[in-house]
Design an enzyme around this catalytic site. Structure first.
Site, PDB file in Angstrom:
ATOM      1  N   ASP A   9       0.884  -1.166   0.000  1.00  0.00           N
ATOM      2  CA  ASP A   9       0.000   0.000   0.000  1.00  0.00           C
ATOM      3  C   ASP A   9       0.920   1.214   0.000  1.00  0.00           C
ATOM      4  O   ASP A   9       1.510   1.553   1.017  1.00  0.00           O
ATOM      5  CB  ASP A   9      -0.876  -0.044   1.263  1.00  0.00           C
ATOM      6  CG  ASP A   9      -1.657   1.252   1.479  1.00  0.00           C
ATOM      7  OD1 ASP A   9      -1.638   2.120   0.581  1.00  0.00           O
ATOM      8  OD2 ASP A   9      -2.282   1.389   2.553  1.00  0.00           O
ATOM      9  N   LYS A  71       2.880  11.534  -3.670  1.00  0.00           N
ATOM     10  CA  LYS A  71       1.842  10.831  -4.431  1.00  0.00           C
ATOM     11  C   LYS A  71       0.828  11.795  -5.038  1.00  0.00           C
ATOM     12  O   LYS A  71       0.208  11.490  -6.048  1.00  0.00           O
ATOM     13  CB  LYS A  71       1.150   9.858  -3.486  1.00  0.00           C
ATOM     14  CG  LYS A  71       0.150   8.935  -4.136  1.00  0.00           C
ATOM     15  CD  LYS A  71      -0.301   7.908  -3.120  1.00  0.00           C
ATOM     16  CE  LYS A  71      -1.526   7.154  -3.548  1.00  0.00           C
ATOM     17  NZ  LYS A  71      -1.908   6.193  -2.502  1.00  0.00           N
ATOM     18  N   GLU A 172      -7.114   0.752  -4.236  1.00  0.00           N
ATOM     19  CA  GLU A 172      -7.064   0.606  -2.780  1.00  0.00           C
ATOM     20  C   GLU A 172      -8.382   0.102  -2.174  1.00  0.00           C
ATOM     21  O   GLU A 172      -8.368  -0.839  -1.372  1.00  0.00           O
ATOM     22  CB  GLU A 172      -6.627   1.927  -2.140  1.00  0.00           C
ATOM     23  CG  GLU A 172      -5.142   2.198  -2.393  1.00  0.00           C
ATOM     24  CD  GLU A 172      -4.762   3.667  -2.277  1.00  0.00           C
ATOM     25  OE1 GLU A 172      -5.605   4.472  -1.844  1.00  0.00           O
ATOM     26  OE2 GLU A 172      -3.625   4.005  -2.633  1.00  0.00           O
ATOM     27  N   ASP A 194     -12.653   5.335   2.073  1.00  0.00           N
ATOM     28  CA  ASP A 194     -11.226   5.437   2.391  1.00  0.00           C
ATOM     29  C   ASP A 194     -10.794   6.898   2.400  1.00  0.00           C
ATOM     30  O   ASP A 194     -10.698   7.532   1.353  1.00  0.00           O
ATOM     31  CB  ASP A 194     -10.426   4.634   1.355  1.00  0.00           C
ATOM     32  CG  ASP A 194      -8.916   4.716   1.589  1.00  0.00           C
ATOM     33  OD1 ASP A 194      -8.479   5.475   2.482  1.00  0.00           O
ATOM     34  OD2 ASP A 194      -8.171   4.022   0.874  1.00  0.00           O
TER      35      ASP A 194
HETATM   36  P1  ADP Z   1      -2.540   7.399   3.167  1.00  0.00           P
HETATM   37  O1  ADP Z   1      -3.244   6.141   2.804  1.00  0.00           O
HETATM   38  O2  ADP Z   1      -2.955   8.552   2.321  1.00  0.00           O
HETATM   39  O3  ADP Z   1      -1.083   7.261   3.253  1.00  0.00           O
HETATM   40  P2  ADP Z   1      -3.334   7.001   5.899  1.00  0.00           P
HETATM   41  O4  ADP Z   1      -4.472   6.097   5.716  1.00  0.00           O
HETATM   42  O5  ADP Z   1      -2.096   6.490   6.486  1.00  0.00           O
HETATM   43  O6  ADP Z   1      -3.027   7.815   4.586  1.00  0.00           O
HETATM   44  O7  ADP Z   1      -3.871   8.227   6.755  1.00  0.00           O
HETATM   45  C1  ADP Z   1      -3.041   9.247   7.106  1.00  0.00           C
HETATM   46  C2  ADP Z   1      -3.865  10.371   7.642  1.00  0.00           C
HETATM   47  O8  ADP Z   1      -4.605   9.919   8.761  1.00  0.00           O
HETATM   48  C3  ADP Z   1      -2.996  11.509   8.102  1.00  0.00           C
HETATM   49  O9  ADP Z   1      -3.579  12.735   7.699  1.00  0.00           O
HETATM   50  C4  ADP Z   1      -3.022  11.353   9.594  1.00  0.00           C
HETATM   51  O10 ADP Z   1      -2.867  12.595  10.236  1.00  0.00           O
HETATM   52  C5  ADP Z   1      -4.403  10.804   9.832  1.00  0.00           C
HETATM   53  N1  ADP Z   1      -4.518  10.059  11.086  1.00  0.00           N
HETATM   54  C6  ADP Z   1      -3.810   8.979  11.473  1.00  0.00           C
HETATM   55  N2  ADP Z   1      -4.188   8.590  12.704  1.00  0.00           N
HETATM   56  C7  ADP Z   1      -5.157   9.451  13.089  1.00  0.00           C
HETATM   57  C8  ADP Z   1      -5.958   9.601  14.280  1.00  0.00           C
HETATM   58  N3  ADP Z   1      -5.820   8.770  15.318  1.00  0.00           N
HETATM   59  N4  ADP Z   1      -6.851  10.610  14.325  1.00  0.00           N
HETATM   60  C9  ADP Z   1      -6.987  11.462  13.295  1.00  0.00           C
HETATM   61  N5  ADP Z   1      -6.273  11.379  12.166  1.00  0.00           N
HETATM   62  C10 ADP Z   1      -5.365  10.388  12.065  1.00  0.00           C
HETATM   63 MG    MG Z   2      -4.340   4.758   2.062  1.00  0.00          MG
END
Ligand code: ADP
Ligand code: MG
Length: 617
Positions: A9, A71, A172, A194
């Site tokens: 991912d 990305k 995804e 998502d």
């Molecule tokens: P991506 O798939 O785009 O890489 P993720 O699914 O890892 O992203 O999500 C990352 C986002 O989720 C970031 O903006 C992060 O700040 C937010 N995030 C992660 N944990 C939390 C949480 N406990 N509460 C609020 N936002 C969160």
């Molecule tokens: Mg993601």
């Protein structure tokens, strides 16, 4: 021994790698025990390359040479509307590449975006290899469902640069559903919501005994956690300006600290109703002897107020997708939450209220996508290690955008509509627009606008030496193919001579800005026209079907609508569009017919929704 394989991912913010061991999909943690790795890359002063957690840790002191959210730029052209705003806010420097692509300049070297993504992929590959104790090459990489062909190609390129054999790229949300439904003998219609760091995706799938069929997908490649963080940053900045007349955004280091603090505050607010933001010595002002501090309390309520429209934007996209797929929320049995942002209480509440469902509990929002990618990799490689039987699984995904070519007048002629199951192909016959026109230019586009220029240009080619003849008589067959990866190839054939030309639309076949504006300009010299008859008939059939649906449904709900909040206005609108449809068919006006197609669809969906509502007590 079967080959080693992984699912990756490759997230905007975080990346995650998984495999299937003894028939069980498993996330691979890195040595530090982390199951996800920040998708960040940095170059240090001594020229060393840092990836993941160590890159993140030094981001504040090395902001200009630390890349995050690459990305959002992958597969984008310099001229794309999203690039300039990104340039304004990103601490690292963007420059235009030779092919009109976007590059990132770090310590005087310009990197293509796939190169940056490849560094993250290399790290994920390394984590897997450390775990497996040997080389790993075969990989399935996930990407947002809403990625277009250019973005898909660029992601595959990144995999190749990282030394991976990318056996498939999958969407995804689809991956999430695969992991969710893996080895469960279920029949369900699920929505996958998502919300990650930079992108939003929504998909609806039917899961039926190992068959995963995507019904519809939609999203926004510019909606994610970063936007929420940005709102907090702006709030802090404006406040600071009011108090001290200093704009913190002018200081790269201060801005990076603000961004960090904003993200932390946001995460804290998923757990508590209020949080402190404390940034001592945030900036020094010429006029003041001591450095200034920033200290603020942010409540969950205030945060929700600052970001309510962002949450609503995601819901509106869900609404539109269901409408286009002619579904209503009552058709769904389950909603799966994916992405770190779905931990935000306001997001959960909005999803729950819109879908009228409690989100599935068994799903880990950070890991499920990588797990699904691993499941798909296992299916493609043929049997997971230690597993006797091949996993029986069939994945039917869809293409997220319309695909077609430009026709005379600068219009976009769609050959394959969005949400068509892939792999797929389509053929259509076009004709010349001028007498004795011996050359046509096939301009391949992907997007959702009727105006050719407003769509993404995938590529173009010339078909020359056509037989001379009156306009409209020389015919050209154009054939589109979309692979399971969502990657496009196009072939055009001159019907008289049978001569054919084709392209696989590749990222490297992209052209310079000058060439681009030439192609997309109002230059009709080499244009093709639709061979109208067939297309008109096909469209007419669809419109007639919608009209029949309306005539069938409307009598039963007319009074209800009239008395409801929709009122007589809604009924009048339906009558008006019916009238326009009939007139268009009468006049054989294909453009007019196209313009009523969607409103008719919407009317049918609305009527079905109301019919359902009345039927249910
Ligand atoms: P991506 O798939 O785009 O890489 P993720 O699914 O890892 O992203 O999500 C990352 C986002 O989720 C970031 O903006 C992060 O700040 C937010 N995030 C992660 N944990 C939390 C949480 N406990 N509460 C609020 N936002 C969160
Ligand atoms: Mg993601």
């Amino acid at each position: 021994m079967t080959e080693r394989f992984i699912g990756i991912d490759l997230g905007t913010t975080n990346s995650c790698v998984a495999t299937v061991e003894d028939g069980v999909p498993t996330v691979i943690a890195n040595k530090g025990g982390y199951k996800t790795t920040p998708s960040m890359v940095a170059i240090t002063e001594s020229g060393r390359r840092l990836i993941g957690h160590i890159a993140k840790r030094q981001a504040i002191t090395n902001a200009q040479n630390t890349v995050y959210a690459a990305k959002r730029l992958i597969g984008r052209k310099w001229s794309h509307a999203s690039v300039e705003p990104a340039r304004q806010v990103l601490p690292y420097k963007l420059v235009e590449g030779e092919l009109g692509d976007v590059r990132i300049e770090l310590r005087e070297k310009a990197y293509a975006i796939p190169e940056i993504s490849a560094m993250v992929l290399t790290e994920m590959k390394r984590i897997a290899e450390e775990h497996c104790g040997g080389p790993v090459e075969k990989a399935v990489i996930t990407l947002p469902a809403y990625f277009n062909d250019g973005q898909r190609q660029a992601t595959k390129d990144a995999g190749r640069i990282a030394g991976l054999d990318v056996i498939r790229v999958i969407n995804e949300p689809t991956a999430a559903a695969l992991a969710y439904g893996f080895k469960k003998n279920i029949t369900k219609r699920v929505a996958v919501y998502d919300l990650g760091g930079g992108t939003f995706d929504i998909s609806v799938l039917d899961i039926h005994e190992g068959v995963f069929e995507v019904l519809a997908t939609s999203g926004d490649t510019f909606l994610g956690g970063e936007d929420f963080d940005q709102r907090i940053v702006e709030w802090l900045v404006l406040d600071f300006v009011k108090e001290h007349k200093i704009d913190l955004r002018t200081d790269v280091m201060a801005l990076q600290r603000l961004r960090d603090a904003a993200e932390n505050a946001k995460m804290q607010l998923s757990l508590s109703v209020s949080t402190e933001i404390n940034l001592p010595f945030i900036i020094t002002a010429d006029s003041k002897p001591d450095a200034l501090h920033l200290q603020r309390t942010l409540t969950r309520e205030k945060f929700q107020e600052l970001t309510a429209d962002l949450v609503q934007r995601s819901i509106t996209i869900c609404e539109r997708m269901l409408q286009e797929a002619r579904l209503t929320t009552s058709d769904l049995n389950e909603v799966i939450l994916v992405g770190g942002m779905t931990r935000v209480p306001a997001v959960q509440a909005a999803v729950k209220s819109f879908f009228g469902l409690d989100p599935a509990k068994s799903v880990h929002p950070d890991e499920v996508v990588a797990l699904g990618a691993a499941v798909q990799a296992a299916a493609l490689v043929g049997g997971a290690k230690g597993e006797e039987e091949k996993p029986t699984m069939l994945l039917l995904d869809v293409t997220p955008h319309h695909l077609g070519i430009m026709i005379a007048g600068g219009y976009f002629n769609v050959l394959i509509s969005s949400n068509t199951t892939v792999p797929t192909s389509a053929m259509h016959t076009f004709t010349t627009v001028r007498d004795d026109q011996t050359t046509v230019k096939i301009v391949v586009l992907q997007g959702d606008s009727r105006v050719a220029q407003e769509n993404e240009l995938l590529g173009e080619f010339l078909l020359t030496d056509l037989p001379a003849g009156p306009r409209g008589t020389v015919e050209i067959d154009v054939r589109f193919d979309i692979s399971s990866d969502g990657i496009v190839s196009v072939a055009a054939k001159d019907k008289t001579t049978g001569r054919e030309q084709s392209i696989q639309v590749t990222a490297s076949s992209r052209m310079s800005e000058d060439e681009l504006s030439n192609i997309m300009g109002a230059n009709d010299e080499f244009a093709v026209a639709e061979k109208n008859a067939e297309q008109f008939q096909a469209l007419k059939n669809e419109v007639e079907r919608s009209l029949r649906d309306i005539d069938r449904l409307l009598p039963g709900v007319r009074d209800f609508i009239s008395a409801s909040e929709l009122g007589d206005g809604a009924l009048k609108k339906i009558d008006a569009v019916k009238e326009r449809a009939r007139a268009a068919m009468q006049a054989q006006d294909i453009e007019a017919l196209k313009s009523v197609h969607e409103p008719l669809d919407r009317a049918v969906t609305m009527l079905k929704g109301v019919t359902d509502r009345i039927a249910k007590p």
